[in-house]
Design a protein around this motif. Structure first.
Motif, PDB file in Angstrom:
ATOM      1  N   THR A 184      75.590  52.828   1.412  1.00  0.00           N
ATOM      2  CA  THR A 184      74.412  53.521   1.938  1.00  0.00           C
ATOM      3  C   THR A 184      74.557  53.920   3.399  1.00  0.00           C
ATOM      4  N   GLY A 185      75.498  53.251   4.108  1.00  0.00           N
ATOM      5  CA  GLY A 185      75.642  53.517   5.528  1.00  0.00           C
ATOM      6  C   GLY A 185      74.650  52.766   6.387  1.00  0.00           C
ATOM      7  N   GLU A 186      73.774  51.980   5.785  1.00  0.00           N
ATOM      8  CA  GLU A 186      72.770  51.215   6.523  1.00  0.00           C
ATOM      9  C   GLU A 186      73.431  50.074   7.295  1.00  0.00           C
ATOM     10  N   ASN A 218      68.217  41.166  10.602  1.00  0.00           N
ATOM     11  CA  ASN A 218      67.932  42.233   9.640  1.00  0.00           C
ATOM     12  C   ASN A 218      68.866  42.101   8.446  1.00  0.00           C
ATOM     13  N   PRO A 219      68.675  41.073   7.625  1.00  0.00           N
ATOM     14  CA  PRO A 219      69.599  40.811   6.498  1.00  0.00           C
ATOM     15  C   PRO A 219      69.511  41.892   5.422  1.00  0.00           C
ATOM     16  N   ALA A 220      70.568  41.989   4.632  1.00  0.00           N
ATOM     17  CA  ALA A 220      70.600  42.953   3.526  1.00  0.00           C
ATOM     18  C   ALA A 220      69.479  42.632   2.540  1.00  0.00           C
ATOM     19  N   ALA A 245      73.882  44.065  -2.206  1.00  0.00           N
ATOM     20  CA  ALA A 245      74.169  44.759  -0.945  1.00  0.00           C
ATOM     21  C   ALA A 245      74.861  43.818   0.033  1.00  0.00           C
ATOM     22  N   PHE A 246      74.456  42.535   0.035  1.00  0.00           N
ATOM     23  CA  PHE A 246      75.037  41.560   0.959  1.00  0.00           C
ATOM     24  C   PHE A 246      76.540  41.401   0.737  1.00  0.00           C
TER      25      PHE A 246
END
Length: 382
Positions: free
Chosen positions: A286-288, A295-297, A302-303
């Motif tokens: 996602t590029g996030e 600010n955890p996933a 995603a993590f």
């Protein structure tokens, strides 16, 4: 023409060398908020925005009287600009799409889209009444373009933000720039832009960036002088971060006449820096950007796919921070009037501390002797 095609054509035209050096005027674009945003994302951001307005009845009347020379493409008007040459008159033809119904439809579309376009630009638009002689309209446009940009800063600030990696220099520079209109000068970004623009200095800088070596001070100072000597920096002031990093660089700045009137050191401990930087990661899908603590996933999936940038590895961060602490001590002695601020607190609180010192009068005995600045005037882009 689709928005993507408009952007592609505009980018191609604005990349021409003569437009880069002489400036440009875009007329009739953007027509929608979405197109305005898309142009900004591509870096096409005008310095001046002029809106010519008139009553709808006036615009419809003007449109109905348009005539075009089918051979030369010159535009005339049955009331305001009728040619005296009968040969030209015989070549005139009413263009398509100027009927009262079609003109009204286009005006309704314009009125529907204009508020969104207005909100897309931070800079105020100059509204000029177009229902007056062309010479008067042109005079007002020219006056607006030639006027120096306004700034809400109490004086022309020349600010340097110093501090270790992760102390928030970039963020504070952005906050100062947004509130007071100060030019945000990031040294690292200037070097990358010089390489991307393929300037002569950029060609010399490119090998250093490619190999990951520090760029030599003499090259950095030339790029820096070119930016700080531009007209917008002289008028609006500037906030510099990323340079100087040691006493030698600070002395080099002084020798070439770059004299700040505010210097801030944002202090942060090694533990706090590691906490900020070593736990950062990015989602390659996602590029996030995320932070393990702050600010955890949002999900386990995603993590587990998060990646850490090599520069954020703990050993690399420690090396950079230790180098800063080793070199910054002597630099602090050079800036006797510098202000030290605890950066281990909320960013807005840090900004308020910096702001309180920026708006105060200049110190009575500045660290660096004031010199007459060398001014290089760069032609303002339209």
């Amino acid at each position: 023409m689709t928005a993507a095609l408009v952007i592609q054509v505009t980018q191609h035209l604005l990349s021409c060398e003569d437009l880069i050096h002489q400036g440009w005027i875009i007329e009739g674009i953007p027509e929608t908020r979405e197109l305005a945003r898309a142009l900004q994302e591509k870096g096409i951001i005008p310095r001046h925005i002029v809106v010519l307005h008139a009553e709808d009845t006036v615009l419809i009347e003007r449109n109905l009287g348009k005539r075009v020379d089918v051979f030369t493409g010159e535009v005339y008007h049955t009331t305001f600009d009728w040619p005296s040459d009968d040969m030209v008159v015989r070549n005139l033809k009413a263009p398509e799409g100027i009927s009262e119904v079609e003109t009204t439809r286009r005006l309704l579309k314009y009125h529907r889209n204009f508020p969104g376009i207005l909100q897309s630009y931070e800079k105020p638009m100059k509204l000029i009444n177009a229902d007056q002689p062309c010479a008067d309209v042109f005079s007002q446009v020219l006056t607006h373009v030639q006027a120096p940009p306004r700034t809400s800063a109490p004086f022309s600030p020349r600010i340097i933000l110093c501090g270790p990696p992760g102390c928030g220099k970039s963020l504070q520079a952005v906050l100062l720039s947004k509130k007071y209109g100060i030019i945000n000068v990031c040294c690292g970004q200037l070097l990358r832009e010089a390489v991307a623009n393929e300037t002569k200095l950029g060609e010399l800088i490119k090998p250093f960036l490619n190999e990951g070596w520090p760029v030599t001070d003499n090259l950095v100072i030339k790029v820096l002088m070119d930016r700080l000597n531009r007209l917008d920096c002289h008028i609006r002031g500037w906030v510099l971060h990323g340079f100087p990093r040691d006493e030698d660089q600070a002395k080099l700045m002084r020798n070439v006449g770059i004299a700040p009137n505010r210097v801030f050191f944002l202090n942060l401990t090694m533990e706090a820096i590691l906490e900020r930087l070593a736990y950062r990661a990015v989602d390659p899908v996602t590029g996030e950007r995320y932070h393990t603590l702050y600010n955890p996933a949002p999900s386990k999936k995603a993590f587990y796919r998060l990646l850490t940038h090599p520069k954020d590895v703990e050993e690399h961060v420690k090396t950079k921070v230790e180098m800063y602490f080793r070199l910054a001590g002597d630099m602090k002695e050079l800036f006797e009037d510098a202000v030290s601020i605890n950066a281990d607190q909320d960013p807005q609180t840090v900004f308020e501390y910096i702001e309180s010192y920026v708006v105060n009068p200049l110190p009575s005995s500045p660290t660096w002797k004031r010199r007459k600045p060398t001014l290089v005037i760069v032609r303002d882009n339209l």
